[in-house]
Design a protein around this motif. Structure first.
Motif, PDB file in Angstrom:
ATOM      1  N   LEU A 183       0.796  -1.225   0.000  1.00 28.19           N
ATOM      2  CA  LEU A 183       0.000   0.000   0.000  1.00 28.19           C
ATOM      3  C   LEU A 183       0.829   1.276   0.000  1.00 28.19           C
ATOM      4  O   LEU A 183       0.329   2.332  -0.387  1.00 28.19           O
ATOM      5  N   TYR A 184       2.089   1.205   0.432  1.00 31.36           N
ATOM      6  CA  TYR A 184       2.823   2.418   0.784  1.00 31.36           C
ATOM      7  C   TYR A 184       3.986   2.712  -0.154  1.00 31.36           C
ATOM      8  O   TYR A 184       4.616   1.792  -0.690  1.00 31.36           O
ATOM      9  N   PRO A 185       4.314   4.019  -0.331  1.00 32.61           N
ATOM     10  CA  PRO A 185       5.511   4.383  -1.087  1.00 32.61           C
ATOM     11  C   PRO A 185       6.777   4.019  -0.319  1.00 32.61           C
ATOM     12  O   PRO A 185       6.742   3.802   0.897  1.00 32.61           O
ATOM     13  N   LEU A 186       7.873   3.974  -1.031  1.00 28.05           N
ATOM     14  CA  LEU A 186       9.133   3.490  -0.469  1.00 28.05           C
ATOM     15  C   LEU A 186       9.560   4.255   0.772  1.00 28.05           C
ATOM     16  O   LEU A 186      10.009   3.667   1.751  1.00 28.05           O
ATOM     17  N   ARG A 187       9.406   5.581   0.763  1.00 28.48           N
ATOM     18  CA  ARG A 187       9.987   6.375   1.854  1.00 28.48           C
ATOM     19  C   ARG A 187       9.358   6.080   3.210  1.00 28.48           C
ATOM     20  O   ARG A 187       9.972   6.291   4.247  1.00 28.48           O
ATOM     21  N   VAL A 188       8.101   5.579   3.209  1.00 31.49           N
ATOM     22  CA  VAL A 188       7.437   5.315   4.486  1.00 31.49           C
ATOM     23  C   VAL A 188       7.161   3.832   4.707  1.00 31.49           C
ATOM     24  O   VAL A 188       6.597   3.457   5.739  1.00 31.49           O
ATOM     25  N   ARG A 189       7.559   2.974   3.766  1.00 30.05           N
ATOM     26  CA  ARG A 189       7.118   1.582   3.825  1.00 30.05           C
ATOM     27  C   ARG A 189       7.582   0.880   5.104  1.00 30.05           C
ATOM     28  O   ARG A 189       6.818   0.154   5.741  1.00 30.05           O
ATOM     29  N   GLY A 190       8.839   1.072   5.480  1.00 29.51           N
ATOM     30  CA  GLY A 190       9.348   0.391   6.666  1.00 29.51           C
ATOM     31  C   GLY A 190       8.559   0.754   7.911  1.00 29.51           C
ATOM     32  O   GLY A 190       8.128  -0.117   8.675  1.00 29.51           O
ATOM     33  N   LYS A 191       8.342   2.051   8.132  1.00 23.98           N
ATOM     34  CA  LYS A 191       7.610   2.493   9.321  1.00 23.98           C
ATOM     35  C   LYS A 191       6.126   2.189   9.202  1.00 23.98           C
ATOM     36  O   LYS A 191       5.458   1.877  10.205  1.00 23.98           O
ATOM     37  N   ALA A 192       5.573   2.288   7.995  1.00 25.02           N
ATOM     38  CA  ALA A 192       4.145   2.025   7.821  1.00 25.02           C
ATOM     39  C   ALA A 192       3.803   0.573   8.143  1.00 25.02           C
ATOM     40  O   ALA A 192       2.826   0.296   8.855  1.00 25.02           O
ATOM     41  N   VAL A 193       4.605  -0.352   7.648  1.00 23.01           N
ATOM     42  CA  VAL A 193       4.345  -1.766   7.922  1.00 23.01           C
ATOM     43  C   VAL A 193       4.611  -2.072   9.395  1.00 23.01           C
ATOM     44  O   VAL A 193       3.921  -2.902  10.003  1.00 23.01           O
ATOM     45  N   ALA A 194       5.583  -1.380   9.974  1.00 28.52           N
ATOM     46  CA  ALA A 194       5.812  -1.542  11.413  1.00 28.52           C
ATOM     47  C   ALA A 194       4.575  -1.112  12.194  1.00 28.52           C
ATOM     48  O   ALA A 194       4.158  -1.775  13.152  1.00 28.52           O
ATOM     49  N   LEU A 195       3.953   0.009  11.785  1.00 32.74           N
ATOM     50  CA  LEU A 195       2.753   0.487  12.467  1.00 32.74           C
ATOM     51  C   LEU A 195       1.592  -0.489  12.302  1.00 32.74           C
ATOM     52  O   LEU A 195       0.887  -0.808  13.270  1.00 32.74           O
ATOM     53  N   THR A 196       1.376  -0.965  11.072  1.00 35.98           N
ATOM     54  CA  THR A 196       0.261  -1.893  10.851  1.00 35.98           C
ATOM     55  C   THR A 196       0.468  -3.188  11.630  1.00 35.98           C
ATOM     56  O   THR A 196      -0.479  -3.732  12.208  1.00 35.98           O
ATOM     57  N   THR A 197       1.710  -3.667  11.662  1.00 37.49           N
ATOM     58  CA  THR A 197       1.985  -4.898  12.400  1.00 37.49           C
ATOM     59  C   THR A 197       1.814  -4.689  13.899  1.00 37.49           C
ATOM     60  O   THR A 197       1.374  -5.599  14.622  1.00 37.49           O
ATOM     61  N   SER A 198       2.138  -3.490  14.367  1.00 36.03           N
ATOM     62  CA  SER A 198       1.932  -3.203  15.800  1.00 36.03           C
ATOM     63  C   SER A 198       0.450  -3.283  16.153  1.00 36.03           C
ATOM     64  O   SER A 198       0.094  -3.683  17.269  1.00 36.03           O
ATOM     65  N   ALA A 199      -0.418  -2.904  15.206  1.00 36.49           N
ATOM     66  CA  ALA A 199      -1.862  -3.028  15.441  1.00 36.49           C
ATOM     67  C   ALA A 199      -2.252  -4.493  15.586  1.00 36.49           C
ATOM     68  O   ALA A 199      -3.100  -4.853  16.418  1.00 36.49           O
ATOM     69  N   ASN A 200      -1.626  -5.349  14.783  1.00 34.82           N
ATOM     70  CA  ASN A 200      -1.857  -6.794  14.911  1.00 34.82           C
ATOM     71  C   ASN A 200      -1.534  -7.253  16.332  1.00 34.82           C
ATOM     72  O   ASN A 200      -2.318  -7.946  16.976  1.00 34.82           O
ATOM     73  N   TRP A 201      -0.382  -6.810  16.827  1.00 33.68           N
ATOM     74  CA  TRP A 201       0.092  -7.336  18.102  1.00 33.68           C
ATOM     75  C   TRP A 201      -0.658  -6.773  19.292  1.00 33.68           C
ATOM     76  O   TRP A 201      -0.869  -7.467  20.285  1.00 33.68           O
ATOM     77  N   ILE A 202      -1.084  -5.519  19.214  1.00 38.33           N
ATOM     78  CA  ILE A 202      -1.814  -4.970  20.353  1.00 38.33           C
ATOM     79  C   ILE A 202      -3.174  -5.639  20.477  1.00 38.33           C
ATOM     80  O   ILE A 202      -3.674  -5.882  21.587  1.00 38.33           O
ATOM     81  N   PHE A 203      -3.789  -5.997  19.343  1.00 37.80           N
ATOM     82  CA  PHE A 203      -5.060  -6.715  19.414  1.00 37.80           C
ATOM     83  C   PHE A 203      -4.839  -8.179  19.759  1.00 37.80           C
ATOM     84  O   PHE A 203      -5.680  -8.802  20.423  1.00 37.80           O
ATOM     85  N   ASN A 204      -3.721  -8.745  19.317  1.00 38.47           N
ATOM     86  CA  ASN A 204      -3.370 -10.104  19.730  1.00 38.47           C
ATOM     87  C   ASN A 204      -3.219 -10.150  21.252  1.00 38.47           C
ATOM     88  O   ASN A 204      -3.723 -11.065  21.924  1.00 38.47           O
ATOM     89  N   PHE A 205      -2.546  -9.146  21.801  1.00 39.83           N
ATOM     90  CA  PHE A 205      -2.373  -9.055  23.255  1.00 39.83           C
ATOM     91  C   PHE A 205      -3.727  -8.976  23.959  1.00 39.83           C
ATOM     92  O   PHE A 205      -3.999  -9.709  24.917  1.00 39.83           O
ATOM     93  N   ALA A 206      -4.594  -8.073  23.472  1.00 38.48           N
ATOM     94  CA  ALA A 206      -5.888  -7.873  24.121  1.00 38.48           C
ATOM     95  C   ALA A 206      -6.724  -9.142  24.089  1.00 38.48           C
ATOM     96  O   ALA A 206      -7.345  -9.526  25.097  1.00 38.48           O
ATOM     97  N   LEU A 207      -6.728  -9.822  22.940  1.00 41.15           N
ATOM     98  CA  LEU A 207      -7.556 -11.021  22.803  1.00 41.15           C
ATOM     99  C   LEU A 207      -6.984 -12.187  23.603  1.00 41.15           C
ATOM    100  O   LEU A 207      -7.733 -12.978  24.193  1.00 41.15           O
ATOM    101  N   ALA A 208      -5.644 -12.325  23.600  1.00 35.58           N
ATOM    102  CA  ALA A 208      -5.037 -13.412  24.373  1.00 35.58           C
ATOM    103  C   ALA A 208      -5.355 -13.260  25.857  1.00 35.58           C
ATOM    104  O   ALA A 208      -5.567 -14.253  26.568  1.00 35.58           O
ATOM    105  N   TYR A 209      -5.407 -12.010  26.307  1.00 32.93           N
ATOM    106  CA  TYR A 209      -5.733 -11.767  27.717  1.00 32.93           C
ATOM    107  C   TYR A 209      -7.230 -11.898  27.980  1.00 32.93           C
ATOM    108  O   TYR A 209      -7.657 -12.358  29.037  1.00 32.93           O
ATOM    109  N   PHE A 210      -8.033 -11.523  26.985  1.00 31.74           N
ATOM    110  CA  PHE A 210      -9.485 -11.459  27.146  1.00 31.74           C
ATOM    111  C   PHE A 210     -10.153 -12.831  27.154  1.00 31.74           C
ATOM    112  O   PHE A 210     -11.127 -13.056  27.885  1.00 31.74           O
ATOM    113  N   VAL A 211      -9.645 -13.769  26.366  1.00 31.71           N
ATOM    114  CA  VAL A 211     -10.406 -14.997  26.113  1.00 31.71           C
ATOM    115  C   VAL A 211     -10.572 -15.899  27.338  1.00 31.71           C
ATOM    116  O   VAL A 211     -11.686 -16.374  27.592  1.00 31.71           O
TER     117      VAL A 211
END
Length: 544
Positions: A410-438
């Protein structure tokens, strides 16, 4: 000159071992949390010791915290990985992640109590956060368009193999007496990370990252090695390098990229799409199935035989990821996500109905954990197990691989590294919440847990339909045009309506040399106009 691997399949196969680390962690916990050795060693005192002598282990809240500590570390690791990747490169970032994983595995293996176990899992999670964010970026930037989806999708396949292999290792070790039953598998987790560190020495760096560092000759050599069997005069290599050079030269004016740039008007839409791709992949409930499958099957009446039936879903996960690796570039990203959301919602609704109607409260001392709060038997129990398998079979070829394939495109080269880091962080924060919640959710709201995830699947279906554009088989530099809101028929800040986008095979035909001269000229002109329009838009935004 040191030996460097040029086969793109070998490059991907090595890099995605970073994904296998995540899979190892999932099943090293799911296969162990119901074993007597784990339950007794981490038991929380007499109040949680059953009268028949069996240990009940940590409380539901504490077990949720133990499981969630890994994704908590992954959230932080994925954010840090953006800076690390831009500074040291994609390749070295992955190697650093493998070293950190070994440190975390040592701490987990040597755990003397719940506190040390949680610290070790946080360190392990930090490593997984780095690798899970930067492996897709690395493969995306090095793969040709015709194979990009397939190769990035192997990240998910590696995760499924990691889950399967570690589950059977943990299952075999469960027959060992004493703490070795869980220390041995937790120690063996280091082996793939050691392999990853040394094997990465023989892989090339991302050509797009090399170009950002003004290492142009190396970038050309990598593209030629990987895409043209070493022929630096290949028309496709020249085309790629021209587009990379144009992008890099324009981005010199935006050299100091921060996460705030992802919230600018010209970037906010694709930031929201990438973040929600990872959020929705968690809210399907798939990783909940992986972490706590033994709870679900115990409630379905499998009792002490729960581990082997649980492993069937891990086999399904491995096998059913293969269709996506073969055909996801042909299917496209949008249809794959839409079909997956609909099917998963169906199986979740069926399970909710079965458990809501047929389950009963367990009798005293029937189960070891308070999270195992329902009992269902007979044909309805078999149907619950079958729907659980079908849920996994629906996730594996759809949201599993696409959640890793889609964001880096989705992202241009100049922001790709940080953009994918941000999107992946969203994966992990919800993974954390669900692992604790279930665990407490199963203990308190019981079958309604399935209703919650079914509603999420319903919402994600319509979100994808209206706002997620198709990116399959397009050059990374061409995806910019989709988000250009100055083209006819586009929406302000959104670009081309998502439902009007489709799989484009022109880039692949160019890659294979199948276009005639007139088509090549038309594509080149179109790309130049799109790049110029994007540059004018960014320049205007910067001036404002």
């Amino acid at each position: 000159m040191p030996f460097v691997v040029g086969n793109v399949y070998v490059i991907a196969a090595v890099a995605v071992v970073g994904g296998a680390l995540f899979g190892f962690d999932i099943s090293s916990m799911s296969a162990i949390i119901s074993t007597p050795a784990y339950l007794c060693y981490f038991n929380q005192g007499p109040l949680y010791l059953k009268t028949d002598g069996k240990c009940s282990g940590p409380t539901p809240n504490v077990q949720g915290g133990i499981t969630a500590s890994m994704p908590a570390g992954s959230w932080l690791g994925s954010l840090v990985s953006g800076y690390l990747s831009d500074w040291l490169g994609r390749k070295k970032s992955i190697q650093i992640g493998s070293v950190i994983w070994c440190v975390g595995s040592i701490l987990v293996c040597a755990s003397q109590g719940i506190g040390m176990l949680i610290v070790g899992r946080i360190v392990n999670g930090f490593a997984v956060g780095i690798c899970s964010a930067q492996v897709p970026v690395y493969i995306t930037e090095i793969a040709p368009p015709s194979k990009r989806g397939r190769l990035v999708g192997t990240q998910q396949w590696a995760i499924t193999w990691g889950i399967l292999i570690m589950f059977y290792i943990s299952y075999g070790c469960s027959y060992i007496n004493g703490t070795a039953a869980f220390r041995v598998p937790w120690g063996l987790q280091m082996l793939p990370a050691i392999f990853l560190f040394f094997a990465m020495l023989f892989l090339p760096e991302s050509p797009r990252w090399l170009a950002k560092q003004d290492r142009w000759e190396e970038a050309v050599n990598v593209l030629a090695l990987v895409h043209a069997k070493g022929d630096s005069n290949s028309p496709f290599v020249h085309k790629e390098m021209e587009e990379i050079r144009e992008v890099v030269e324009f981005e010199r004016a935006n050299a100091d990229v921060t996460y705030w740039e992802l919230l600018k008007p010209d970037m906010i839409n694709r930031t929201h799409i990438g973040v929600f791709t990872q959020i929705w992949s968690q809210l399907t409930g798939m990783n909940v199935m992986m972490y706590y499958i033994t709870y679900i099957f115990t409630m379905a009446g499998l009792g002490s035989n729960v581990l082997l039936p649980s492993s069937i879903q891990f086999i399904i996960n491995v096998v059913m990821t293969i269709p996506a690796l073969l055909w996801v570039d042909r299917w496209g990203r949008r249809p794959t996500m839409l079909v997956g959301a609909f099917l998963m919602m169906t199986w979740l609704v069926v399970n909710a109905a079965l458990l809501g109607h047929y389950s009963v409260k367990p009798y005293f001392k029937q189960f070891d954990s308070a999270s195992e709060s329902m009992s269902i038997t007979g044909a309805p129990a078999k149907a619950v197990i079958a729907c659980t398998y079908l849920f996994v079979a629906s996730y594996a070829p759809t949201w599993g691989p696409v959640s890793w394939i889609y964001p880096p495109e989705l992202y241009p080269l100049r922001v790709r590294g940080k953009a994918v880091a941000l999107t992946t962080s969203a994966n992990w924060i919800f993974n954390f919440a669900l692992a604790y919640f279930v665990p407490p959710a199963f203990a308190n709201i019981k079958w309604e847990v399935y209703v919650v995830f079914a509603v999420f699947c319903f919402c994600m279906f319509w979100h994808v339909y209206f706002l997620f554009p198709e990116t399959s088989q397009k050059l990374l530099e061409e995806v910019e045009e989709i988000f250009d809101d100055t083209t006819p028929g586009s929406f302000k800040y959104l670009g081309t309506p998502a439902w009007k986008t489709k799989v484009d095979t022109k880039a692949v035909r160019f890659e294979r040399g199948e276009l005639d001269a007139e088509e090549k000229f038309a594509i080149h002109t179109q790309q130049e106009e799109a790049a110029a329009a994007a540059a004018d838009t960014d320049k205007g935004a910067d001036e404002k």
